[in-house]
Write a protein that holds these residues in place. Sequence first.
Motif, PDB file in Angstrom:
ATOM      1  N   ALA A 161      37.024  41.984  44.710  1.00 23.37           N
ATOM      2  CA  ALA A 161      38.176  41.536  45.513  1.00 23.37           C
ATOM      3  C   ALA A 161      39.285  42.573  45.562  1.00 23.37           C
ATOM      4  N   ARG A 162      39.352  43.419  44.537  1.00 21.80           N
ATOM      5  CA  ARG A 162      40.439  44.410  44.522  1.00 21.80           C
ATOM      6  C   ARG A 162      40.045  45.590  43.636  1.00 21.80           C
ATOM      7  N   GLY A 163      40.927  46.548  43.556  1.00 22.82           N
ATOM      8  CA  GLY A 163      40.797  47.653  42.601  1.00 22.82           C
ATOM      9  C   GLY A 163      39.523  48.466  42.778  1.00 22.82           C
ATOM     10  N   ILE A 164      38.943  48.836  41.661  1.00 21.59           N
ATOM     11  CA  ILE A 164      37.767  49.710  41.668  1.00 21.59           C
ATOM     12  C   ILE A 164      36.583  49.015  42.347  1.00 21.59           C
ATOM     13  N   GLY A 165      36.413  47.722  42.105  1.00 31.41           N
ATOM     14  CA  GLY A 165      35.290  46.991  42.709  1.00 31.41           C
ATOM     15  C   GLY A 165      35.352  47.020  44.226  1.00 31.41           C
ATOM     16  N   CYS A 191      31.008  39.411  44.587  1.00 28.63           N
ATOM     17  CA  CYS A 191      31.513  38.186  43.975  1.00 28.63           C
ATOM     18  C   CYS A 191      32.847  38.446  43.303  1.00 28.63           C
ATOM     19  N   ASP A 192      33.594  37.367  43.118  1.00 26.74           N
ATOM     20  CA  ASP A 192      34.886  37.445  42.432  1.00 26.74           C
ATOM     21  C   ASP A 192      35.395  36.018  42.196  1.00 26.74           C
ATOM     22  N   VAL A 193      36.405  35.908  41.333  1.00 27.68           N
ATOM     23  CA  VAL A 193      37.133  34.631  41.206  1.00 27.68           C
ATOM     24  C   VAL A 193      38.341  34.611  42.123  1.00 27.68           C
ATOM     25  N   ALA A 229      32.346  33.342  42.286  1.00 28.54           N
ATOM     26  CA  ALA A 229      31.676  33.173  40.992  1.00 28.54           C
ATOM     27  C   ALA A 229      32.619  33.538  39.862  1.00 28.54           C
ATOM     28  N   ASP A 230      32.717  32.640  38.893  1.00 27.42           N
ATOM     29  CA  ASP A 230      33.408  32.956  37.646  1.00 27.42           C
ATOM     30  C   ASP A 230      32.330  33.422  36.667  1.00 27.42           C
ATOM     31  N   LEU A 231      32.332  34.708  36.399  1.00 28.88           N
ATOM     32  CA  LEU A 231      31.230  35.301  35.624  1.00 28.88           C
ATOM     33  C   LEU A 231      31.235  34.886  34.157  1.00 28.88           C
ATOM     34  N   ALA A 232      32.269  34.130  33.752  1.00 29.09           N
ATOM     35  CA  ALA A 232      32.230  33.567  32.402  1.00 29.09           C
ATOM     36  C   ALA A 232      31.223  32.416  32.330  1.00 29.09           C
ATOM     37  N   ASN A 287      27.854  46.221  37.788  1.00 30.11           N
ATOM     38  CA  ASN A 287      28.628  45.322  36.927  1.00 30.11           C
ATOM     39  C   ASN A 287      30.017  45.921  36.747  1.00 30.11           C
ATOM     40  N   ASN A 288      30.936  45.471  37.617  1.00 26.86           N
ATOM     41  CA  ASN A 288      32.294  46.053  37.613  1.00 26.86           C
ATOM     42  C   ASN A 288      33.352  45.103  37.055  1.00 26.86           C
ATOM     43  N   ALA A 289      33.193  43.796  37.276  1.00 30.48           N
ATOM     44  CA  ALA A 289      34.262  42.852  36.898  1.00 30.48           C
ATOM     45  C   ALA A 289      34.528  42.904  35.401  1.00 30.48           C
ATOM     46  N   ALA A 326      39.619  43.265  21.597  1.00 33.34           N
ATOM     47  CA  ALA A 326      38.550  42.568  22.328  1.00 33.34           C
ATOM     48  C   ALA A 326      38.009  43.446  23.457  1.00 33.34           C
ATOM     49  N   TYR A 327      38.913  44.063  24.208  1.00 41.60           N
ATOM     50  CA  TYR A 327      38.491  44.921  25.328  1.00 41.60           C
ATOM     51  C   TYR A 327      37.701  46.123  24.801  1.00 41.60           C
ATOM     52  N   ASN A 328      38.231  46.766  23.742  1.00 42.46           N
ATOM     53  CA  ASN A 328      37.520  47.920  23.163  1.00 42.46           C
ATOM     54  C   ASN A 328      36.101  47.522  22.755  1.00 42.46           C
ATOM     55  N   SER A 350      34.305  44.995  23.802  1.00 43.19           N
ATOM     56  CA  SER A 350      33.451  44.635  24.937  1.00 43.19           C
ATOM     57  C   SER A 350      32.936  45.889  25.642  1.00 43.19           C
ATOM     58  N   LYS A 351      33.792  46.898  25.789  1.00 44.50           N
ATOM     59  CA  LYS A 351      33.373  48.108  26.510  1.00 44.50           C
ATOM     60  C   LYS A 351      32.467  48.978  25.636  1.00 44.50           C
ATOM     61  N   GLY A 352      32.728  48.992  24.313  1.00 41.22           N
ATOM     62  CA  GLY A 352      31.807  49.698  23.408  1.00 41.22           C
ATOM     63  C   GLY A 352      30.432  49.052  23.448  1.00 41.22           C
ATOM     64  N   ALA A 362      42.358  56.369  33.195  1.00 39.43           N
ATOM     65  CA  ALA A 362      43.311  55.481  33.859  1.00 39.43           C
ATOM     66  C   ALA A 362      43.250  55.710  35.368  1.00 39.43           C
ATOM     67  N   ILE A 363      42.937  54.640  36.094  1.00 36.27           N
ATOM     68  CA  ILE A 363      42.748  54.703  37.543  1.00 36.27           C
ATOM     69  C   ILE A 363      43.878  53.914  38.202  1.00 36.27           C
ATOM     70  N   ALA A 364      44.422  54.453  39.270  1.00 33.66           N
ATOM     71  CA  ALA A 364      45.601  53.838  39.899  1.00 33.66           C
ATOM     72  C   ALA A 364      45.220  52.618  40.727  1.00 33.66           C
TER      73      ALA A 364
HETATM   74  P1  NAD Z   1      41.060  44.643  38.438  1.00 37.65           P
HETATM   75  O1  NAD Z   1      41.592  43.655  37.483  1.00 37.65           O
HETATM   76  O2  NAD Z   1      41.965  45.202  39.463  1.00 37.65           O
HETATM   77  O3  NAD Z   1      39.772  44.078  39.163  1.00 37.65           O
HETATM   78  C1  NAD Z   1      38.785  43.385  38.460  1.00 37.65           C
HETATM   79  C2  NAD Z   1      38.188  42.364  39.399  1.00 37.65           C
HETATM   80  O4  NAD Z   1      37.284  41.563  38.622  1.00 37.65           O
HETATM   81  C3  NAD Z   1      39.264  41.429  39.964  1.00 37.65           C
HETATM   82  O5  NAD Z   1      39.099  41.271  41.351  1.00 37.65           O
HETATM   83  C4  NAD Z   1      39.023  40.152  39.205  1.00 37.65           C
HETATM   84  O6  NAD Z   1      39.396  38.974  39.920  1.00 37.65           O
HETATM   85  C5  NAD Z   1      37.533  40.212  38.932  1.00 37.65           C
HETATM   86  N1  NAD Z   1      37.186  39.333  37.823  1.00 37.65           N
HETATM   87  C6  NAD Z   1      37.810  39.223  36.633  1.00 37.65           C
HETATM   88  N2  NAD Z   1      37.268  38.235  35.906  1.00 37.65           N
HETATM   89  C7  NAD Z   1      36.266  37.721  36.652  1.00 37.65           C
HETATM   90  C8  NAD Z   1      35.352  36.654  36.446  1.00 37.65           C
HETATM   91  N3  NAD Z   1      35.365  35.896  35.331  1.00 37.65           N
HETATM   92  N4  NAD Z   1      34.446  36.391  37.416  1.00 37.65           N
HETATM   93  C9  NAD Z   1      34.439  37.114  38.570  1.00 37.65           C
HETATM   94  N5  NAD Z   1      35.299  38.110  38.820  1.00 37.65           N
HETATM   95  C10 NAD Z   1      36.205  38.413  37.872  1.00 37.65           C
HETATM   96  O7  NAD Z   1      40.454  45.839  37.545  1.00 37.65           O
HETATM   97  P2  NAD Z   1      40.140  47.351  37.931  1.00 37.65           P
HETATM   98  O8  NAD Z   1      41.254  48.176  37.421  1.00 37.65           O
HETATM   99  O9  NAD Z   1      39.730  47.479  39.338  1.00 37.65           O
HETATM  100  O10 NAD Z   1      38.889  47.613  36.969  1.00 37.65           O
HETATM  101  C11 NAD Z   1      37.559  47.414  37.411  1.00 37.65           C
HETATM  102  C12 NAD Z   1      36.625  47.822  36.289  1.00 37.65           C
HETATM  103  O11 NAD Z   1      36.929  49.148  35.844  1.00 37.65           O
HETATM  104  C13 NAD Z   1      36.715  46.954  35.043  1.00 37.65           C
HETATM  105  O12 NAD Z   1      35.440  46.860  34.445  1.00 37.65           O
HETATM  106  C14 NAD Z   1      37.642  47.736  34.150  1.00 37.65           C
HETATM  107  O13 NAD Z   1      37.471  47.412  32.792  1.00 37.65           O
HETATM  108  C15 NAD Z   1      37.162  49.143  34.464  1.00 37.65           C
HETATM  109  N6  NAD Z   1      38.136  50.179  34.144  1.00 37.65           N
HETATM  110  C16 NAD Z   1      39.297  50.252  34.839  1.00 37.65           C
HETATM  111  C17 NAD Z   1      40.177  51.261  34.529  1.00 37.65           C
HETATM  112  C18 NAD Z   1      41.458  51.433  35.283  1.00 37.65           C
HETATM  113  O14 NAD Z   1      42.262  52.300  34.878  1.00 37.65           O
HETATM  114  N7  NAD Z   1      41.704  50.691  36.351  1.00 37.65           N
HETATM  115  C19 NAD Z   1      39.904  52.159  33.491  1.00 37.65           C
HETATM  116  C20 NAD Z   1      38.717  52.040  32.797  1.00 37.65           C
HETATM  117  C21 NAD Z   1      37.827  51.040  33.148  1.00 37.65           C
END
Ligand code: NAD
Length: 254
Positions: free
Chosen positions: A13-17, A34-36, A54-57, A81-83, A146-148, A150-152, A179-181
């Motif tokens: 829905a936003r960001g990197i995905g 998919c997204d929430v 989809a809520d991936l939890a 697998n981005n979410a 928790a984040y560390n 999960s990613k490890g 760090a991504i903008a």
């Molecule tokens: P973001 O929060 O902007 O986007 C994440 C997306 O995942 C959102 O649209 C959110 O709604 C969705 N999401 C979250 N929980 C969900 C769920 N339970 N079910 C379905 N969708 C769900 O994050 P981002 O910055 O775009 O990051 C994307 C990926 O890149 C993530 O895995 C993040 O950990 C990783 N990452 C980001 C950065 C960064 O600097 N932005 C750095 C390292 C890694």
Amino acid sequence: MFRGKVVLITGAARGIGRAIAEAFAHEQALLVLCDVRPEGLEVAKRLGALFVYADLALPEHRVRFVEQAVKQWGSIHVLVNNAAIAAPGSALKVGLAEWQRTLEVNLTAPMHLSALAAREMVRSGGGAIVNVASVQGLFAEQNNAAYNASKGGLVNLTRSLALDLAPMNIRVNAIAPGAIATESVLEAIQMSEHPELTRQDWEDLHALRRLGKPEEVAQAVVFLASERASFITGAILPVDGGMTASFMMAGRPV
Ligand code: NAD
């Protein structure tokens, strides 16, 4: 390169995905997102993709995501697998519920989706999975247990999946962004637990002295999913402007 290939992307829905979805759309892939967040529907409409809420939890939502993809396009070739969710907090303070949800979304969901998608990929003769990990899967940031974790976990899950799925001609790789903008990161910088750190300080964590762009991460994902990476599996590719190349930068908050 991806014309007629079915590509599933979580958290689009936003960001990197969203940038990953746009990059695969440019390659003429058949997309299932998919997204929430309801904005995912707008992104999907714009790109001619199928959107599955989809809520991936929730395991049943993960199953439905894959089922809808197969119902729509008949097969699966690529899974991204981005979410993920962030859960700032020290190891001493993180609540059990928050810990469990973070691990469920960031680690268990990629595992479950990979297994579900792999069964479909086998029927097309193989495929590719790309996990979006983080530099925080390679080293830890203070107050982010928790984040560390999960990613490890996702980093080593990537290697495990690569070994287990290689006989089925399914390649599995991960990227580790710095760090991504994205919207969420720019907000986090503003509301940081480290108010003394300016955006310039964050930029200086990277050898290239700037934040990455979502499109730059997306290009690495497309490459790893493509035939150009046909002999690459089990790899973790930093997309971090040189952050992890430096011992000194790695010691600072990420
Ligand atoms: P973001 O929060 O902007 O986007 C994440 C997306 O995942 C959102 O649209 C959110 O709604 C969705 N999401 C979250 N929980 C969900 C769920 N339970 N079910 C379905 N969708 C769900 O994050 P981002 O910055 O775009 O990051 C994307 C990926 O890149 C993530 O895995 C993040 O950990 C990783 N990452 C980001 C950065 C960064 O600097 N932005 C750095 C390292 C890694």
